[in-house]
Design a protein around this motif. Structure first.
Motif, PDB file in Angstrom:
ATOM      1  N   ILE A  58       2.562  33.631  16.792  1.00  0.00           N
ATOM      2  CA  ILE A  58       2.679  32.204  17.100  1.00  0.00           C
ATOM      3  C   ILE A  58       3.755  31.540  16.260  1.00  0.00           C
ATOM      4  O   ILE A  58       4.497  30.677  16.728  1.00  0.00           O
ATOM      5  N   ASP A  59       3.852  31.946  14.994  1.00  0.00           N
ATOM      6  CA  ASP A  59       4.799  31.295  14.084  1.00  0.00           C
ATOM      7  C   ASP A  59       5.139  32.244  12.950  1.00  0.00           C
ATOM      8  O   ASP A  59       4.330  33.087  12.561  1.00  0.00           O
ATOM      9  N   ALA A  79       8.289  33.913   0.262  1.00  0.00           N
ATOM     10  CA  ALA A  79       7.380  34.678   1.116  1.00  0.00           C
ATOM     11  C   ALA A  79       7.639  34.332   2.577  1.00  0.00           C
ATOM     12  O   ALA A  79       8.114  33.249   2.900  1.00  0.00           O
ATOM     13  N   ALA A  80       7.317  35.292   3.433  1.00  0.00           N
ATOM     14  CA  ALA A  80       7.230  35.025   4.867  1.00  0.00           C
ATOM     15  C   ALA A  80       5.754  34.880   5.192  1.00  0.00           C
ATOM     16  O   ALA A  80       4.926  35.683   4.750  1.00  0.00           O
ATOM     17  N   VAL A  81       5.430  33.827   5.945  1.00  0.00           N
ATOM     18  CA  VAL A  81       4.052  33.580   6.353  1.00  0.00           C
ATOM     19  C   VAL A  81       4.020  33.608   7.879  1.00  0.00           C
ATOM     20  O   VAL A  81       4.761  32.881   8.538  1.00  0.00           O
ATOM     21  N   VAL A  82       3.174  34.474   8.414  1.00  0.00           N
ATOM     22  CA  VAL A  82       3.133  34.719   9.852  1.00  0.00           C
ATOM     23  C   VAL A  82       1.758  34.337  10.389  1.00  0.00           C
ATOM     24  O   VAL A  82       0.733  34.677   9.780  1.00  0.00           O
ATOM     25  N   HIS A  83       1.741  33.651  11.525  1.00  0.00           N
ATOM     26  CA  HIS A  83       0.489  33.297  12.197  1.00  0.00           C
ATOM     27  C   HIS A  83       0.374  34.107  13.480  1.00  0.00           C
ATOM     28  O   HIS A  83       1.274  34.073  14.325  1.00  0.00           O
ATOM     29  N   LEU A  84      -0.722  34.839  13.593  1.00  0.00           N
ATOM     30  CA  LEU A  84      -0.943  35.724  14.735  1.00  0.00           C
ATOM     31  C   LEU A  84      -2.161  35.280  15.534  1.00  0.00           C
ATOM     32  O   LEU A  84      -3.090  34.679  14.986  1.00  0.00           O
ATOM     33  N   LEU A  85      -2.142  35.614  16.821  1.00  0.00           N
ATOM     34  CA  LEU A  85      -3.253  35.289  17.719  1.00  0.00           C
ATOM     35  C   LEU A  85      -3.634  36.523  18.521  1.00  0.00           C
ATOM     36  O   LEU A  85      -2.764  37.214  19.058  1.00  0.00           O
ATOM     37  N   PHE A 120      12.458  32.561  14.772  1.00  0.00           N
ATOM     38  CA  PHE A 120      11.695  32.208  13.573  1.00  0.00           C
ATOM     39  C   PHE A 120      12.329  32.837  12.333  1.00  0.00           C
ATOM     40  O   PHE A 120      12.449  32.204  11.282  1.00  0.00           O
ATOM     41  N   GLU A 121      12.704  34.109  12.436  1.00  0.00           N
ATOM     42  CA  GLU A 121      13.341  34.779  11.296  1.00  0.00           C
ATOM     43  C   GLU A 121      14.718  34.188  11.013  1.00  0.00           C
ATOM     44  O   GLU A 121      15.123  34.077   9.847  1.00  0.00           O
ATOM     45  N   ARG A 122      15.433  33.814  12.045  1.00  0.00           N
ATOM     46  CA  ARG A 122      16.724  33.159  11.827  1.00  0.00           C
ATOM     47  C   ARG A 122      16.544  31.838  11.076  1.00  0.00           C
ATOM     48  O   ARG A 122      17.332  31.484  10.206  1.00  0.00           O
ATOM     49  N   GLU A 123      15.498  31.094  11.422  1.00  0.00           N
ATOM     50  CA  GLU A 123      15.222  29.837  10.733  1.00  0.00           C
ATOM     51  C   GLU A 123      14.879  30.074   9.264  1.00  0.00           C
ATOM     52  O   GLU A 123      15.370  29.365   8.378  1.00  0.00           O
ATOM     53  N   ALA A 124      14.034  31.088   8.987  1.00  0.00           N
ATOM     54  CA  ALA A 124      13.675  31.396   7.598  1.00  0.00           C
ATOM     55  C   ALA A 124      14.898  31.843   6.805  1.00  0.00           C
ATOM     56  O   ALA A 124      15.041  31.514   5.626  1.00  0.00           O
ATOM     57  N   PHE A 125      15.807  32.562   7.456  1.00  0.00           N
ATOM     58  CA  PHE A 125      17.052  32.952   6.808  1.00  0.00           C
ATOM     59  C   PHE A 125      17.925  31.736   6.524  1.00  0.00           C
ATOM     60  O   PHE A 125      18.455  31.560   5.422  1.00  0.00           O
ATOM     61  N   ASP A 126      18.064  30.875   7.508  1.00  0.00           N
ATOM     62  CA  ASP A 126      18.926  29.699   7.385  1.00  0.00           C
ATOM     63  C   ASP A 126      18.423  28.750   6.305  1.00  0.00           C
ATOM     64  O   ASP A 126      19.181  28.302   5.434  1.00  0.00           O
ATOM     65  N   LEU A 127      17.139  28.437   6.318  1.00  0.00           N
ATOM     66  CA  LEU A 127      16.598  27.398   5.443  1.00  0.00           C
ATOM     67  C   LEU A 127      16.186  27.910   4.069  1.00  0.00           C
ATOM     68  O   LEU A 127      16.219  27.150   3.092  1.00  0.00           O
ATOM     69  N   LEU A 138      20.987  38.133  12.933  1.00  0.00           N
ATOM     70  CA  LEU A 138      20.544  37.235  11.866  1.00  0.00           C
ATOM     71  C   LEU A 138      21.696  36.326  11.438  1.00  0.00           C
ATOM     72  O   LEU A 138      22.571  36.733  10.677  1.00  0.00           O
ATOM     73  N   ARG A 139      21.692  35.113  11.950  1.00  0.00           N
ATOM     74  CA  ARG A 139      22.704  34.116  11.600  1.00  0.00           C
ATOM     75  C   ARG A 139      22.030  32.755  11.576  1.00  0.00           C
ATOM     76  O   ARG A 139      20.903  32.596  12.032  1.00  0.00           O
ATOM     77  N   ARG A 140      22.726  31.779  11.042  1.00  0.00           N
ATOM     78  CA  ARG A 140      22.154  30.438  10.941  1.00  0.00           C
ATOM     79  C   ARG A 140      21.786  29.900  12.326  1.00  0.00           C
ATOM     80  O   ARG A 140      22.446  30.215  13.312  1.00  0.00           O
ATOM     81  N   ILE A 141      20.741  29.059  12.344  1.00  0.00           N
ATOM     82  CA  ILE A 141      20.277  28.539  13.624  1.00  0.00           C
ATOM     83  C   ILE A 141      20.192  27.011  13.636  1.00  0.00           C
ATOM     84  O   ILE A 141      20.314  26.394  14.686  1.00  0.00           O
ATOM     85  N   LEU A 142      20.019  26.386  12.460  1.00  0.00           N
ATOM     86  CA  LEU A 142      19.881  24.928  12.399  1.00  0.00           C
ATOM     87  C   LEU A 142      21.040  24.255  11.675  1.00  0.00           C
ATOM     88  O   LEU A 142      21.406  23.134  12.015  1.00  0.00           O
ATOM     89  N   THR A 143      21.592  24.906  10.668  1.00  0.00           N
ATOM     90  CA  THR A 143      22.708  24.308   9.947  1.00  0.00           C
ATOM     91  C   THR A 143      24.028  24.825  10.517  1.00  0.00           C
ATOM     92  O   THR A 143      24.057  25.758  11.313  1.00  0.00           O
ATOM     93  N   ASP A 144      25.118  24.214  10.079  1.00  0.00           N
ATOM     94  CA  ASP A 144      26.437  24.577  10.567  1.00  0.00           C
ATOM     95  C   ASP A 144      26.841  25.940  10.016  1.00  0.00           C
ATOM     96  O   ASP A 144      26.385  26.358   8.952  1.00  0.00           O
ATOM     97  N   TYR A 145      27.742  26.630  10.704  1.00  0.00           N
ATOM     98  CA  TYR A 145      28.171  27.967  10.279  1.00  0.00           C
ATOM     99  C   TYR A 145      28.794  27.953   8.890  1.00  0.00           C
ATOM    100  O   TYR A 145      28.689  28.907   8.149  1.00  0.00           O
ATOM    101  N   GLY A 146      29.466  26.873   8.525  1.00  0.00           N
ATOM    102  CA  GLY A 146      30.094  26.800   7.207  1.00  0.00           C
ATOM    103  C   GLY A 146      29.202  26.201   6.139  1.00  0.00           C
ATOM    104  O   GLY A 146      29.655  25.944   5.026  1.00  0.00           O
ATOM    105  N   PHE A 147      27.940  25.977   6.452  1.00  0.00           N
ATOM    106  CA  PHE A 147      27.017  25.338   5.511  1.00  0.00           C
ATOM    107  C   PHE A 147      26.844  26.205   4.273  1.00  0.00           C
ATOM    108  O   PHE A 147      26.745  27.432   4.369  1.00  0.00           O
ATOM    109  N   ILE A 148      26.794  25.566   3.108  1.00  0.00           N
ATOM    110  CA  ILE A 148      26.642  26.282   1.844  1.00  0.00           C
ATOM    111  C   ILE A 148      25.215  26.121   1.338  1.00  0.00           C
ATOM    112  O   ILE A 148      24.728  24.998   1.175  1.00  0.00           O
ATOM    113  N   GLY A 149      24.543  27.213   1.066  1.00  0.00           N
ATOM    114  CA  GLY A 149      23.198  27.158   0.500  1.00  0.00           C
ATOM    115  C   GLY A 149      22.108  27.196   1.559  1.00  0.00           C
ATOM    116  O   GLY A 149      22.354  27.379   2.756  1.00  0.00           O
TER     117      GLY A 149
END
Length: 201
Positions: A58-59, A79-85, A120-127, A138-149
């Motif tokens: 689920i998440d 940590a990665a936190v996963v919700h399963l159903l 979901f994994e792309r988001e955890a990587f990005d943020l 595996l690349r950024r999904i919410l921030t810009d490609y040139g975003f730092i940090g």
């Protein structure tokens, strides 16, 4: 504890054995913690073992536990936190695994088990900067490609490092150091009658 949660906890202990690092029941939910080395095999067992049958992810999110609940934490940070159903069994599960290295957090990708984990994994990587080996894109999904940090890390500055704007003279997007001036923000209901009045200075 409800009969369902008790049955789930017992089934998890039976089928996962010593791969269960900890198992908690709180607020009507079961949280299973596993080591990073056991993360992928445990996830496969959770999906494929008929007695568990967690068909749906689920998440999946990253968490920075450096000051969790406003209390400094000792131990691993990310940590990665996963919700399963499980639809067939009608139960839910939270799985947590800490990345072994805080400087380069990494956990195996579960996209081969549940392909919906992709974004979901792309988001955890990005943020959070958590890397998922085995992820095919595996690349950024919410921030810009040139975003730092990684902006959800608790040591990331609130105003960021750089700001982006379009420069009409150069006809392109440019990055510049942040120029936000700190200012006092006082709610109107608690301001003094002379707030902002420079005549009385």
């Amino acid at each position: 504890m409800s009969a369902t949660l008790e049955a789930l906890s017992k089934t998890l202990n039976t089928h996962l054995g010593d791969r269960v690092k900890s198992l908690e029941v709180a607020f009507g939910e079961v949280t299973l913690e596993v080591d990073a080395a056991d993360y992928l095999p445990v996830m496969m067992s959770l999906r494929d073992e008929p007695a568990l049958a967690f068909e749906e992810l689920i998440d999946l999110c990253g968490v920075d536990y450096s000051t969790y609940a406003n209390v400094p934490r000792t131990g691993r940070r990310f940590a990665a936190v996963v919700h399963l159903l499980s639809v067939s069994r009608n139960w839910r599960l939270r799985v947590r695994a800490f990345a072994p290295d805080d400087d380069f957090p990494s956990l195996p990708s579960v996209t081969a088990i549940w392909n919906c984990a992709d974004w979901f994994e792309r988001e955890a990587f990005d943020l959070y900067g958590i890397v998922f080996p085995g992820h095919t894109d595996l690349r950024r999904i919410l921030t810009d490609y040139g975003f730092i940090g990684h902006p959800f890390r608790k040591d990331f500055p609130l105003s960021g490092y750089v700001e982006m704007r379009y420069d009409p003279d150069q006809q392109r997007v440019i990055y510049e150091p942040v120029t936000i001036e700190p200012r006092e923000v006082t709610p109107r209901i608690v301001r003094e009658s002379t707030y902002g009045n420079t005549d009385n200075a």
